[in-house]
Scaffold this active site. Structure first.
Site, mmCIF file in Angstrom:
data_model
loop_
_atom_site.group_PDB
_atom_site.id
_atom_site.type_symbol
_atom_site.label_atom_id
_atom_site.label_comp_id
_atom_site.label_asym_id
_atom_site.label_seq_id
_atom_site.Cartn_x
_atom_site.Cartn_y
_atom_site.Cartn_z
ATOM 1 N N ASP A 28 0.833 -1.204 0.000
ATOM 2 C CA ASP A 28 0.000 0.000 0.000
ATOM 3 C C ASP A 28 0.868 1.254 0.000
ATOM 4 O OD1 ASP A 28 -2.351 1.418 -0.029
ATOM 5 O OD2 ASP A 28 -2.723 1.238 2.119
ATOM 6 N N HIS A 45 2.761 3.335 -8.935
ATOM 7 C CA HIS A 45 2.594 1.900 -9.193
ATOM 8 C C HIS A 45 3.800 1.347 -9.954
ATOM 9 C CE1 HIS A 45 -1.393 1.882 -7.575
ATOM 10 N NE2 HIS A 45 -1.865 2.720 -8.478
ATOM 11 N N LEU A 139 11.929 -20.000 -4.301
ATOM 12 C CA LEU A 139 10.850 -19.211 -3.714
ATOM 13 C C LEU A 139 9.553 -19.373 -4.498
ATOM 14 C CD1 LEU A 139 9.892 -16.876 -1.753
ATOM 15 C CD2 LEU A 139 10.571 -15.306 -3.601
#
Length: 259
Positions: A28, A45, A139
């Protein structure tokens, strides 16, 4: 000098066993980060992608098994149309550009969420990216796109309801364990640590089922500024906590003494 988690805690207190196996992050603050610099929200973004790269690299270094990122919630469709369109374009761009790097680094990519609202071209990129990396053993990077925790639970319940309707399952046999088998990321460890950047103190319909026992960590740091040092602080805070899972602190100490 490269920041190390060992700068936050004494090295003797750190082991692979005490690190989280699964970290989830609500990313956020992109829009506010850009607005503070008199730039359009979409610029934030785009800068947030750099923070994603750093987080993936950091988790790989520490040997964390799973990283789940909240990229686009089911509620984000309410945002201005131009911002949503830009986010979709950015998502498509990142899938196209970054997936080869992820594959090269043995990262397995999984997109969780309801993909039905995405364009055919975006869905095609998603499927191709997942197929390319599906056999990687490093991962596991889960990206939540058009995802909501309530949607996830409703979707799992729907799968069980279909089994009951077909006579494959008795309603009385529905348990938490059976429901969990149909939730997103059912084959991975549940999140140990849930981080939210940007200053808000809520989980916003993210992993409502899976994060039942996750440690929560909230920071005012806006997502584009969430670098390795900020991530290390969150991990250090997690390691310093006592996780009891309904037991008393004394019971936990006795279990540790036995091992």
């Amino acid at each position: 000098m490269e920041y190390s988690i060992f700068m936050a805690l004494d090295a003797d207190t750190i082991s692979q066993q005490c690190l989280p196996k699964h970290v989830a992050i609500i990313m956020d603050g992109n829009g506010r980060w850009a607005q503070a610099r008199n730039r359009p929200r979409v610029y934030g973004h785009k800068k947030g992608v750099d923070a994603v790269r750093q987080s993936v690299q950091f988790c790989t270094k520490l040997g964390i098994q799973s990283l789940t990122l909240f990229a686009f919630s089911s509620e984000n469709w309410r945002r201005p149309e131009d911002e949503v369109n830009t986010l979709m374009e950015l998502f498509l761009f990142v899938l196209t550009k970054e997936v080869k790097k992820l594959h090269k680094n043995n990262v397995k990519l999984i997109i969780i969420g309801d993909l039905s609202r995405f364009s055919e071209s975006l869905r095609s990129k998603v499927y191709s990216a997942q197929e390319l990396t599906e056999n990687n053993t490093g991962l596991c990077l889960n990206v939540a796109a058009n995802y909501g925790g309530r949607w996830d639970m409703a979707n799992a319940a729907k799968q069980l309801a279909l089994q009951v309707a077909k006579g494959e399952l008795n309603a009385n046999d529905i348990t938490e364990e059976r429901l969990a088998q149909h939730m997103s990321m059912a084959d991975q460890a549940e999140p140990d640590l849930l981080i939210r950047t940007g200053g808000d103190v809520r989980i916003s319909n993210f992993l409502l089922w899976q994060a039942a026992y996750a440690e929560l960590y909230f920071t005012d740091t806006l997502w584009p500024d969430f670098n390795e040092a900020a991530f290390a602080e969150a991990i250090a805070c997690y390691v310093a906590r006592e996780r009891r899972f309904g037991c008393t602190g004394e019971q936990i100490k006795q279990l540790l003494a036995q091992n």
